[in-house]
Design an enzyme around this catalytic site. Structure first.
Site, PDB file in Angstrom:
ATOM      1  N   LYS A 295      28.047  44.523   5.631  1.00 53.07           N
ATOM      2  CA  LYS A 295      28.217  45.638   4.761  1.00 53.07           C
ATOM      3  C   LYS A 295      27.129  45.771   3.729  1.00 53.07           C
ATOM      4  CE  LYS A 295      32.926  46.542   6.544  1.00 53.07           C
ATOM      5  NZ  LYS A 295      32.759  45.570   7.540  1.00 53.07           N
TER       6      LYS A 295
ATOM      7  N   ASP B 109      41.991  31.338  -7.448  1.00 57.77           N
ATOM      8  CA  ASP B 109      42.737  32.725  -6.951  1.00 57.77           C
ATOM      9  C   ASP B 109      43.464  33.552  -8.069  1.00 57.77           C
ATOM     10  OD1 ASP B 109      42.429  34.204  -3.935  1.00 57.77           O
ATOM     11  OD2 ASP B 109      44.020  35.079  -5.315  1.00 57.77           O
TER      12      ASP B 109
ATOM     13  N   GLU C 191      49.222  35.003  -7.395  1.00 60.77           N
ATOM     14  CA  GLU C 191      50.137  33.948  -7.648  1.00 60.77           C
ATOM     15  C   GLU C 191      51.209  33.824  -6.466  1.00 60.77           C
ATOM     16  OE1 GLU C 191      54.223  32.867  -9.971  1.00 60.77           O
ATOM     17  OE2 GLU C 191      53.606  35.262  -9.736  1.00 60.77           O
TER      18      GLU C 191
ATOM     19  N   ASN D  69      32.814  41.117  10.628  1.00 63.45           N
ATOM     20  CA  ASN D  69      34.024  41.219  10.427  1.00 63.45           C
ATOM     21  C   ASN D  69      34.648  39.655  11.007  1.00 63.45           C
ATOM     22  OD1 ASN D  69      34.986  44.020   9.586  1.00 63.45           O
ATOM     23  ND2 ASN D  69      33.176  44.197  10.934  1.00 63.45           N
TER      24      ASN D  69
END
Length: 625
Positions: free
Chosen positions: A405, A308, A311, A442
């Site tokens: 979406k 990722d 941090e 969602n």
């Protein structure tokens, strides 16, 4: 102090009188005659005088019975013995020979010790019992929904520990155990009605096991609101036994109201492709990515590589996983951007992952409308970067998280996710790696989603902002979504788009009302709802399928497999190159490039278009496309 001492002396003198009377009764075999009464009446004053003098001299009256101890009991026995010795001496001297038999003195001595000791112990234990009762918080009377083995186990758990709740009835849903007692608690048929049962047993709370489906929880919650009952959720006994949660009763949450029937997972197939393998998760600090990591760790991979760019997010996840004392899985934390092919290439080359879950993406629809270039670089080029590395290093299986979406997209975010889906399928046509796309709607409580936004607005006193009274969305809890993603990864084949069954769509308006009610407030008296109109890129409703996917077959009870469409890999890769060039231009050029690409992918589907808004008196209404 003086009044308390006088009261103590009076009580003890009465006690000594009763002891002497019983001693005479025992001595004369409980036969009441004139001679016995005469001897009792003549000896009583002298006996009371002796005992009062001795007990006063030894300060027995001043002992605090609340703190009676063995030392106090020993002193009392000594004082009673001394009194009896004096009475015995008086008898020997001839002072009491005609009135007080020797046997009565001995019996009176025993009765005095017994009665005095019993009085002191009773006073101490009585005071302590009262203090304990006063210090103990008043238990809340509650009924438990259900009388099955799970509910009974919960009842026993509550009874075996100090709980603020006192279960006064179990609600039997089947009628099999009605009119019986379980653990001393009556079982009542559900047919009587929850409000009536609560009123009968003077209960103010309804405890709902956490395994109850959301539809039932919603119905119970509405009933409780109408009848001024408080609904609470208690963990399922299986969760307690497994150690996932403690026996703590909590408020009903929006997740409880939307909970669906438990998903039956094929754990054998899921474990077979994760256990003892090296797994890499991108977007590991995000809502979906972090839950993926939590569930994957439970399946015991050999190595879990967490990737990722945040941090702080990675730090939080690291702290959480460290607190679980995971020792049998090697955890590797990599802070980098998915577009950093040099760093990611080093990671792939060093750990050679068998499985990749690609959850990294920008997901906020209105924000991506203003940051088109960033959406392209992260959602399109970032996906391309990870897909290319997976193909180059021979990853066995690659699972990409997509979104509803991406179906007939009207937003930049949805368009970039659709393009990512197409690139995945393009590479899958000529790769040893299995590339699978999982598409769903969602999830509740994800970062930046509607639920945390509503919660913040309620805390601020409102109003809650809803775009349109008729806007609907699909919702699923994060844990269930990830469970199905893992299942999809186990059963999916390369190039497939797997679509999660999201159930029935829900109006955002209803969701807002539910959250107001869950906060203990009322709409519109306490919290109002304001309609703001559709934001850039938003639809009134979401879809999970394209037209050609309507006949998608179920490959699992909650997973559909869309029919694969022929894909021209060369064209898709050319589109990616065009978007990469456009990402370095203006926002207008980048948006135009995305629209051109998506138009080619959705020509037959007549994509919906975001339309302008017309202001009404209070509601901003969307024109039909």
């Amino acid at each position: 102090m003086k009044y308390r001492l006088a009261a103590a002396m009076f009580v003890y003198l009465v006690l000594y009188s009763v002891s002497l009377a019983f001693a005479f009764l025992i001595r004369f075999d409980f036969e009441i005659h004139a001679e016995a009464l005469r001897r009792f009446a003549e000896s009583l004053p002298f006996v009371l005088l002796v005992k009062a003098t001795v007990f006063t001299t030894c300060r027995e009256w001043q002992r605090r019975h609340r703190y009676t101890s063995l030392n106090d009991m020993g002193s009392m026995v000594g004082t009673a013995t001394l009194s009896s010795v004096i009475l015995g001496g008086a008898y020997a001297a001839g002072l009491l020979e005609n009135n007080l038999p020797r046997s009565v003195i001995i019996i009176d001595w025993l009765l005095t010790i017994f009665a005095t000791g019993l009085l002191r112990a009773a006073v101490r234990f009585g005071i302590e019992a009262c203090l304990i009762q006063r210090s103990r918080p008043r238990q809340l009377r509650a009924i438990v929904y259900g009388a099955d083995t799970s509910s009974i186990a919960i009842l026993r758990a509550l009874q075996s520990r100090k709980s603020e709740y006192k279960v006064v009835a179990l609600v039997d849903l089947t009628g099999n155990t009605a009119r019986s007692l379980i653990g001393g608690v009556p079982v009542v048929s559900f047919n009587r009605g929850v409000p009536q049962i609560a009123h009968r047993f003077r209960a103010d709370h309804l405890l709902i096991p956490s395994g109850i489906p959301g539809k039932t929880v919603r119905e119970l919650f509405d009933v409780c609101q109408e009848n001024e009952l408080t609904a609470r959720v208690i963990p399922d006994v299986n969760e307690i036994v497994a150690g996932r949660v403690k026996l703590t009763i909590r408020d009903v949450t929006i997740s409880d109201l939307l909970r669906r029937e438990p998903t039956h997972l094929d754990m054998a197939s899921i474990s077979s492709y994760i256990t003892e393998k090296t797994v890499l998760v991108t977007g590991a600090a995000g809502s979906i990515g972090s839950e993926c990591c939590r569930q994957i760790v439970e399946l015991k991979p050999k190595i879990l590589v967490l990737v990722d760019q945040s941090e702080f997010g990675m730090f939080q996840l690291e702290q959480e996983l460290q607190s679980r004392n995971i020792t049998d899985v090697q955890l590797v934390y990599v802070i980098t951007d998915v577009n950093d092919q040099i760093t990611l290439g080093r990671v792939f080359g060093e750990y050679l992952p068998d499985l990749v879950f690609h959850a990294a993406a920008y997901k906020h629809v209105p924000l991506m409308e203003q940051n088109v270039q960033a959406a392209i670089r992260n959602n399109v080029l970032g996906t391309k970067s990870v897909v290319d590395l997976a193909d180059r290093f021979g990853v066995d299986k690659f699972v990409m998280i997509s979104t509803d979406k991406a179906v007939r997209p009207t937003s930049i975010m949805g368009s970039t996710k659709l393009i990512g889906e197409k690139y995945l399928q393009a590479v899958a046509t000529n790769s040893k790696t299995q590339f699978i796309t999982v598409r769903f709607g969602n999830v509740l409580n994800s970062a930046g989603s509607v639920v945390p936004t509503f919660r913040r607005q309620i805390l601020e006193g409102g109003p809650i902002t809803v775009t349109h009274p008729e806007m609907t969305r699909f919702f699923m809890t994060i844990p269930e979504a990830v469970q199905l993603v893992l299942q999809a990864g186990a059963i999916g084949e390369t190039g497939q788009v797997l679509i999660l069954d999201m159930g029935e769509p829900m109006k955002i308006m209803d969701l807002a009302k539910d959250m107001i009610a869950l906060s203990g407030l009322r709409y519109p008296e306490d919290i109002d709802i304001v309609f703001t109109g559709l934001r850039p890129g938003e639809k009134m409703y979401e879809e999970l399928f394209y037209g050609n996917e309507k006949k998608a077959q179920k490959v699992h009870e909650k997973i559909f497999c869309a029919e694969s469409e022929p894909i021209q890999a060369r064209v898709v890769k050319m589109h990616i190159q065009e978007l990469e060039r456009a990402s370095y231009g203006s926002m207008k050029e980048a948006a135009a490039a995305i629209r051109a690409v998506v138009a080619e992918y959705t020509t037959e589907e007549q994509p919906m278009e975001a339309v302008p808004l017309v202001a009404g008196p209070k509601v901003l209404v969307q024109r039909a496309a």
